[in-house]
Design an enzyme around this catalytic site. Structure first.
Site, mmCIF file in Angstrom:
data_model
loop_
_atom_site.group_PDB
_atom_site.id
_atom_site.type_symbol
_atom_site.label_atom_id
_atom_site.label_comp_id
_atom_site.label_asym_id
_atom_site.label_seq_id
_atom_site.Cartn_x
_atom_site.Cartn_y
_atom_site.Cartn_z
ATOM 1 N N LYS A 13 0.847 -1.127 0.133
ATOM 2 C CA LYS A 13 0.045 -0.058 0.119
ATOM 3 C C LYS A 13 0.797 1.186 0.006
ATOM 4 O O LYS A 13 0.430 2.413 -0.548
ATOM 5 C CB LYS A 13 -1.060 -0.037 1.174
ATOM 6 C CG LYS A 13 -0.500 0.070 2.302
ATOM 7 C CD LYS A 13 -1.582 -0.124 3.675
ATOM 8 C CE LYS A 13 -1.016 -0.299 5.247
ATOM 9 N NZ LYS A 13 0.007 -1.126 5.336
ATOM 10 N N ARG A 88 -5.374 2.502 11.954
ATOM 11 C CA ARG A 88 -5.283 1.225 11.975
ATOM 12 C C ARG A 88 -5.906 0.595 12.907
ATOM 13 O O ARG A 88 -5.854 -0.608 13.254
ATOM 14 C CB ARG A 88 -3.649 1.201 12.421
ATOM 15 C CG ARG A 88 -2.836 0.247 11.419
ATOM 16 C CD ARG A 88 -1.375 0.502 11.879
ATOM 17 N NE ARG A 88 -0.518 -0.385 11.302
ATOM 18 C CZ ARG A 88 0.297 -0.158 10.446
ATOM 19 N NH1 ARG A 88 0.480 1.377 10.128
ATOM 20 N NH2 ARG A 88 1.299 -0.650 9.954
ATOM 21 N N ARG A 127 12.123 -7.291 1.220
ATOM 22 C CA ARG A 127 12.035 -5.911 1.220
ATOM 23 C C ARG A 127 13.261 -5.205 1.807
ATOM 24 O O ARG A 127 13.802 -5.519 2.850
ATOM 25 C CB ARG A 127 10.818 -5.661 1.973
ATOM 26 C CG ARG A 127 10.334 -4.132 1.847
ATOM 27 C CD ARG A 127 8.968 -3.928 1.994
ATOM 28 N NE ARG A 127 8.569 -3.601 3.270
ATOM 29 C CZ ARG A 127 7.245 -3.040 3.750
ATOM 30 N NH1 ARG A 127 6.543 -2.573 2.851
ATOM 31 N NH2 ARG A 127 7.237 -2.831 4.897
ATOM 32 N N ARG A 160 14.435 -3.725 7.290
ATOM 33 C CA ARG A 160 14.087 -2.921 8.553
ATOM 34 C C ARG A 160 13.781 -4.183 9.574
ATOM 35 O O ARG A 160 13.253 -5.040 9.507
ATOM 36 C CB ARG A 160 12.926 -2.283 8.411
ATOM 37 C CG ARG A 160 12.933 -0.965 7.853
ATOM 38 C CD ARG A 160 11.598 -0.164 7.618
ATOM 39 N NE ARG A 160 10.485 -0.592 7.867
ATOM 40 C CZ ARG A 160 9.168 -0.514 7.256
ATOM 41 N NH1 ARG A 160 9.187 0.405 6.184
ATOM 42 N NH2 ARG A 160 8.097 -0.848 7.784
ATOM 43 N N ARG A 171 3.243 -9.074 13.477
ATOM 44 C CA ARG A 171 2.246 -7.643 12.614
ATOM 45 C C ARG A 171 1.095 -8.252 12.126
ATOM 46 O O ARG A 171 0.176 -7.591 12.216
ATOM 47 C CB ARG A 171 3.230 -6.872 11.725
ATOM 48 C CG ARG A 171 4.474 -6.100 12.465
ATOM 49 C CD ARG A 171 5.425 -5.484 11.669
ATOM 50 N NE ARG A 171 4.993 -4.336 10.923
ATOM 51 C CZ ARG A 171 5.597 -3.876 10.024
ATOM 52 N NH1 ARG A 171 6.476 -4.695 9.391
ATOM 53 N NH2 ARG A 171 4.916 -2.966 9.227
HETATM 54 P P1 AMP Z 1 4.085 0.845 8.623
HETATM 55 O O1 AMP Z 1 5.470 1.284 8.135
HETATM 56 O O2 AMP Z 1 2.802 1.339 8.380
HETATM 57 O O3 AMP Z 1 3.763 -0.620 8.606
HETATM 58 O O4 AMP Z 1 4.214 0.999 10.286
HETATM 59 C C1 AMP Z 1 5.227 0.375 11.053
HETATM 60 C C2 AMP Z 1 5.031 0.481 12.519
HETATM 61 O O5 AMP Z 1 4.614 1.566 13.052
HETATM 62 C C3 AMP Z 1 3.715 -0.585 12.954
HETATM 63 O O6 AMP Z 1 3.857 -1.757 12.923
HETATM 64 C C4 AMP Z 1 3.248 0.183 14.301
HETATM 65 O O7 AMP Z 1 4.024 -0.292 15.165
HETATM 66 C C5 AMP Z 1 3.406 1.841 13.966
HETATM 67 N N1 AMP Z 1 2.505 2.465 13.340
HETATM 68 C C6 AMP Z 1 2.297 2.909 12.163
HETATM 69 N N2 AMP Z 1 1.217 3.487 12.158
HETATM 70 C C7 AMP Z 1 0.422 3.469 13.066
HETATM 71 C C8 AMP Z 1 -0.837 3.552 13.460
HETATM 72 N N3 AMP Z 1 -1.782 4.193 12.803
HETATM 73 N N4 AMP Z 1 -1.373 3.042 14.744
HETATM 74 C C9 AMP Z 1 -0.541 2.391 15.667
HETATM 75 N N5 AMP Z 1 0.618 2.139 15.225
HETATM 76 C C10 AMP Z 1 1.093 2.561 14.064
#
Ligand code: AMP
Length: 214
Positions: A13, A88, A127, A160, A171
């Site tokens: 996404k 989320r 990735r 990462r 996750r």
């Molecule tokens: P992402 O890059 O969007 O997968 O985000 C990486 C990490 O950031 C997630 O696994 C969460 O720990 C945190 N995170 C990002 N966006 C949110 C959100 N809207 N609510 C809670 N945690 C978030």
């Protein structure tokens, strides 16, 4: 135009969100990127978020909401935005609706990029991310021009911490428990559009553009 990207971590996404943002000249807002930027800069917010992120857990709603509401105040959000990784949880989605309702505004599209868990686990292991500008690549399917180096800022690419297989499984579990309910939430509002996220990046993009232009 206000758009939400939904989908499991690793569904692609973020890649699509960046292209949509470029196409419609609106900001791409990734809460994950904002947290990573804060971690890099060792801010208070970054320190608070890091522990949750490294374990594959969600950062508490209050912290995310504070951050995103602040971001919405920036002038570039006037034309709209593509939200990637927010909301989320159902409380986050409701808080977003409340904030928009106050201005007689609403989200127009929720795009769900649909990919099975097994495919995601395989993808994430390959990735590679640029911790400087947030762009992501893949060792097989989205190679940088120079191996191991970001095309845009030449920073060395890394796996990462939160893309490591054991964290990815956690996750995905968190995604199914806390984020997947948003699919019903936006479906009930009549703004959900699902696209198959397993094909070529360009084809997925075309499917999304079709949705946004009709
Ligand atoms: P992402 O890059 O969007 O997968 O985000 C990486 C990490 O950031 C997630 O696994 C969460 O720990 C945190 N995170 C990002 N966006 C949110 C959100 N809207 N609510 C809670 N945690 C978030």
């Amino acid at each position: 135009m206000k758009i939400i990207m939904l989908g499991a971590p690793g569904a692609g996404k973020g890649t699509q969100a960046k292209r949509i943002a470029d196409r419609f000249e609106i900001p791409h807002i990734s809460t994950g990127d904002i947290f990573r930027e804060n971690i890099k800069n060792e801010t208070q917010l970054g320190l608070k978020a890091k522990g949750y992120m490294d374990q594959g857990l969600l950062v508490p709603d209050e912290l995310v909401l504070e951050l995103i509401m602040d971001r919405f105040k920036a002038p570039d959000c006037k034309k709209g935005y593509v939200l990637d990784g927010f909301p989320r949880t159902i409380p986050q989605a409701k808080a977003l609706d409340d904030a928009l309702n106050k201005n007689n505004d609403r989200i127009e599209f929720a795009i769900n990029v649909d990919v099975a868990d097994e495919v995601i686990i395989k993808r994430m292991a390959g990735r590679r991310a640029c911790l400087n500008c947030g762009r992501t690549y893949h060792v097989d399917t989205l190679k940088p021009k120079v191996s191991g180096q970001c095309d845009y800022c030449n920073t060395e690419l890394v796996l990462r911490d939160d893309d490591k297989p054991e964290t990815v499984k956690k996750r995905l579990q968190v995604y199914h428990e806390q984020t997947q309910p948003l699919i019903d939430y936006y479906n009930n509002k009549g703004i959900l559009h699902s696209v198959d996220g397993t094909g070529e990046i360009d084809d997925i993009y075309k499917q999304i553009i079709n949705v946004l232009m009709t």
